[in-house]
Scaffold this active site. Structure first.
Site, mmCIF file in Angstrom:
data_model
loop_
_atom_site.group_PDB
_atom_site.id
_atom_site.type_symbol
_atom_site.label_atom_id
_atom_site.label_comp_id
_atom_site.label_asym_id
_atom_site.label_seq_id
_atom_site.Cartn_x
_atom_site.Cartn_y
_atom_site.Cartn_z
ATOM 1 N N CYS A 8 32.463 -37.712 2.746
ATOM 2 C CA CYS A 8 32.902 -37.736 1.361
ATOM 3 C C CYS A 8 34.166 -36.899 1.209
ATOM 4 O O CYS A 8 34.439 -36.032 2.016
ATOM 5 C CB CYS A 8 31.814 -37.228 0.434
ATOM 6 S SG CYS A 8 31.088 -35.684 0.923
ATOM 7 N N HIS A 16 35.353 -33.140 -6.118
ATOM 8 C CA HIS A 16 35.538 -32.953 -4.680
ATOM 9 C C HIS A 16 36.967 -33.125 -4.166
ATOM 10 O O HIS A 16 37.180 -33.446 -2.999
ATOM 11 C CB HIS A 16 34.614 -33.920 -3.905
ATOM 12 C CG HIS A 16 33.811 -33.211 -2.846
ATOM 13 N ND1 HIS A 16 33.040 -33.873 -1.935
ATOM 14 C CD2 HIS A 16 33.678 -31.895 -2.579
ATOM 15 C CE1 HIS A 16 32.457 -32.988 -1.137
ATOM 16 N NE2 HIS A 16 32.824 -31.796 -1.518
#
Ligand SMILES: *[C@@H]1O[C@H](CO)[C@@H](O)[C@H](O)[C@H]1NC(C)=O
Ligand SMILES: *[C@@H]1O[C@H](CO)[C@@H](O)[C@H](O)[C@H]1NC(C)=O
Length: 489
Positions: free
Chosen positions: A79, A117
Site C-alpha cells: 500500500c 498514507h
C-alpha cells in the site's frame, strides 16, 4: 466538463435556427465518482470470485449488476505505494497532479474517508492535494503504542486532529471489536446525502482498512463468518457497500454515480489465515510480484450505463481509475507528462478490449511484465532466508522450485515465462526452447523497451531504507508525532 460544454455548440452548428433551445437546455449533470479501495483484500475474498463460503452477497450483487474485472492489477504489491512508519518525512510531491485536484477544477466536491498514507507533514495533507473534506488517518491503525516516543496514530476531521486510534477510536485487539467501519460507512452516507441535496457532483474516495491486520469488525459482525475474524471484517465491508449502493438508489442518483470497488494489493498471507485474506488460485501474496501480490478483486457499477452481468478480461490497473474518472468528468489527462493509466470507459460501455501490458514493480525494480496471457519474470524473489527463518513468509505453503526464491534471482537474459490462462498459479514455466517462448519473449522485450524509453524516475519519498526521507530526530524530540501535520492541535 470541457466536452459536455462543447457538445451544445456542435449541435448549434448543425441545427442552425433551432440553436436557442438546445443552448438553453442545461448540460447533463456531471457523473459522481465513488472509488471503494480496500486494504489488503485479496482476489479470492469475494463470493463472485469463488470464495467458497460465499459471504459477500452485496458485492456479488454489485458484480451481477455491473462488470467484473478478472485481470485487474494494482501498481505495487504494497500500500501507499510503500509502508510509511511515523518517522518518514517524505510524501506526495506538489508536482504530482492528483485526481481530486483536477476534478476540483471541474466543480466536484471531493472527500477522502479513511487512510491517506501519502505523507504526514503539513505540505502533504489531503486538503492541500485537492480534497475538500477528510475523515480518517494518515496511516494504518497500527498500535497501540501508547507512549510519548511513539504516540498512537492520529485521526483527522479535515484539518483538525480529532483523536487517536486505540485511545479515542477503540480497537480491541483481544476480541477484534472496533466500530470504525460503521463510522466510515455513516460518513459516506452523510456526504452522499449532502452532495445530492446541494446538486453538486462529488468524488468520494472510501479507503477503509478493516481487512488490514490487526483486522476488526463491529459487534454485530463478530463471529458471523466461517472464515473467522478476517471474514467478519469482509462481511461488514460487504454489508456497508450494500448500504452505500442502496443509498444511491434511494436518492435517485445511482444512474449518475460511477462506482468502482478494488483493493490496494494482494492479501497479506503473512497474516493468514486469522488476520489475512485469500488470493484464490494465485501464487503468494502482498509484498511479491507473483499474481497473488498484485491481482485484485475489481467491480465496476454504473446502472443504466455499464450493462449488467459483464465479465471483462481487460488487463486493467488502479492507475486506469485516474484516466477513467477524468473521462467521466469530461476532462483530458494532463499532457505535460506520461500517463500510465488508460480510460476504461470503452471497455465498460462497449465491451472493448484494449491491448496493453502490465508492469510489476517491487521497489524500483521491474520484476515482471504481463502481455496478453503471458507473464515474463525478469526477477524472482519471495522473501529473504533471514525472514523465512523468522516465520515472515509471503508464500506460506506455496513453494515453487526456482520461482518463489529466497534470494533475488535475475532472469533478465532468459525470463521465466508463464501462461496465466493455462497456469494461473505460475507453477509451470514454459520451455526456453519452445517457439511459444521465443515469440512471447520477443513481444515482451519490445514492450519493456518502449516502457523504459518514457520512464521518468521519481524522487524517493517513502523508502524506509533511504536515510534522506527518514526523521533522524526519533530520540531527541519525542513529541514530534503528538500530532501529524504540524501543530494544529
Ligand atoms: C461500539 O459501539 C457500541 C455502541 O455505541 C459500544 O457499546 C461499543 O463499546 C463500541 N465498541 C468499541 C470497541 O468502541
Ligand atoms: C538524516 O540523516 C541522513 C544521514 O546523516 C541525512 O542524509 C538526511 O538528510 C537526514 N534526513 C533528514 C530528513 O534530515
Amino acid at each position: 466538463m470541457a466536452s459536455a460544454a462543447l457538445r451544445p455548440l456542435r449541435l448549434c452548428w448543425a441545427l442552425g435556427p433551432l440553436c436557442l433551445c438546445c443552448a438553453l437546455r442545461p448540460a447533463a449533470a456531471a457523473t459522481n465518482i465513488l472509488l471503494l479501495l480496500m486494504d489488503d483484500m485479496g482476489w479470492g475474498d469475494l463470493g463472485a470470485f469463488g470464495e467458497p463460503s460465499k459471504e459477500t452477497p452485496n458485492l456479488d450483487q454489485m458484480a451481477a449488476e455491473g462488470m467484473l474485472f478478472l485481470d485487474f492489477y494494482t501498481a505495487s504489491p504494497l500500500c501507499s505505494p510503500s509502508y510509511t512508519p511515523q518517522d518518514i518525512v517524505g510524501g506526495i510531491p506538489d508536482s504530482e497532479l492528483l485526481l481530486p485536484e483536477l476534478l476540483k477544477k471541474a466543480g466536484y466536491t471531493n472527500k477522502i474517508i479513511g487512510k491517506w498514507h501519502l505523507g504526514h507533514r503539513p505540505q502533504f495533507h489531503p486538503l492541500k492535494h485537492g480534497f475538500h473534506e477528510w475523515f480518517g488517518s494518515p496511516n494504518c491503525h497500527f498500535g497501540p503504542y501508547d507512549n510519548r516516543e511513539r504516540p498512537n496514530i492520529p485521526v483527522y476531521r479535515d484539518w483538525e486532529m480529532v483523536g487517536r486510534y486505540y485511545e479515542d477510536f477503540k480497537i480491541d485487539l483481544k476480541t477484534g471489536e472496533a466500530n470504525l467501519t460503521q463510522l466510515y460507512l455513516q460518513e459516506a452516507l452523510d456526504f452522499i446525502s449532502k452532495q445530492q441535496a446541494s446538486q453538486k457532483p462529488f468524488f468520494l474516495y472510501w479507503a477503509i482498512d478493516a481487512t488490514h491486520a490487526p483486522v476488526y469488525a463491529s459487534k454485530q459482525f463478530l463471529g458471523t463468518s466461517q472464515r473467522g475474524l478476517y471474514g467478519d471484517a469482509v462481511r461488514e465491508i460487504d454489508d456497508s457497500v450494500g448500504k452505500i449502493l442502496k443509498h444511491l438508489q434511494q436518492l435517485g442518483i445511482s444512474e449518475n454515480t460511477f462506482v468502482f470497488f478494488t483493493s490496494d494489493n494482494g492479501a497479506a498471507l503473512i497474516s493468514a489465515p486469522k488476520q489475512g485474506g485469500s488470493n484464490g488460485p494465485f501464487l503468494c501474496g502482498k509484498q511479491t510480484t507473483f499474481e497473488g501480490g498484485m491481482r485484485e478483486p475489481a467491480i465496476a457499477w454504473w446502472p443504466g450505463h455499464i450493462p449488467a452481468g459483464g465479465v471483462s478480461h481487460q488487463l486493467g490497473s488502479v492507475m486506469d481509475l485516474f484516466s477513467t474518472s477524468l473521462s467521466l468528468a469530461g476532462l483530458q489527462p494532463p499532457s505535460d507528462r506520461q500517463i500510465d493509466g488508460i480510460d476504461l470507459l470503452p471497455v465498460m460501455l462497449q465491451g472493448k478490449l484494449i491491448d496493453r501490458p502490465i508492469f510489476y514493480y517491487r521497489g524500483n525494480e521491474l520484476m515482471a511484465v504481463r502481455a496478453g496471457l503471458y507473464k515474463a519474470h525478469f526477477w524472482t524473489w519471495s522473501n529473504s532466508w533471514e525472514e523465512q527463518s523468522k516465520g515472515i513468509d509471503f508464500c506460506p505453503g506455496q513453494s515453487v522450485a526456482g520461482v518463489t526464491t529466497h534470494t533475488q534471482e535475475e532472469h533478465t537474459c532468459l525470463p521465466l515465462l508463464f501462461h496465466l490462462g493455462r497456469d494461473p498459479g505460475e507453477k509451470y514455466p514454459i520451455s526456453f526452447a519452445s517457439e511459444e517462448y521465443q515469440r512471447a519473449v520477443e513481444r515482451v522485450s519490445a514492450l519493456v523497451q518502449q516502457h523504459k524509453a518514457t520512464l521518468v524516475p521519481g524522487q524517493p519519498q517513502l523508502n524506509v531504507c533511504d536515510q534522506a526521507v527518514m526523521d533522524n530526530s526519533t530520540v531527541t524530540t519525542p513529541n514530534r508525532q503528538i500530532a501529524a501535520f504540524g501543530d494544529q492541535k
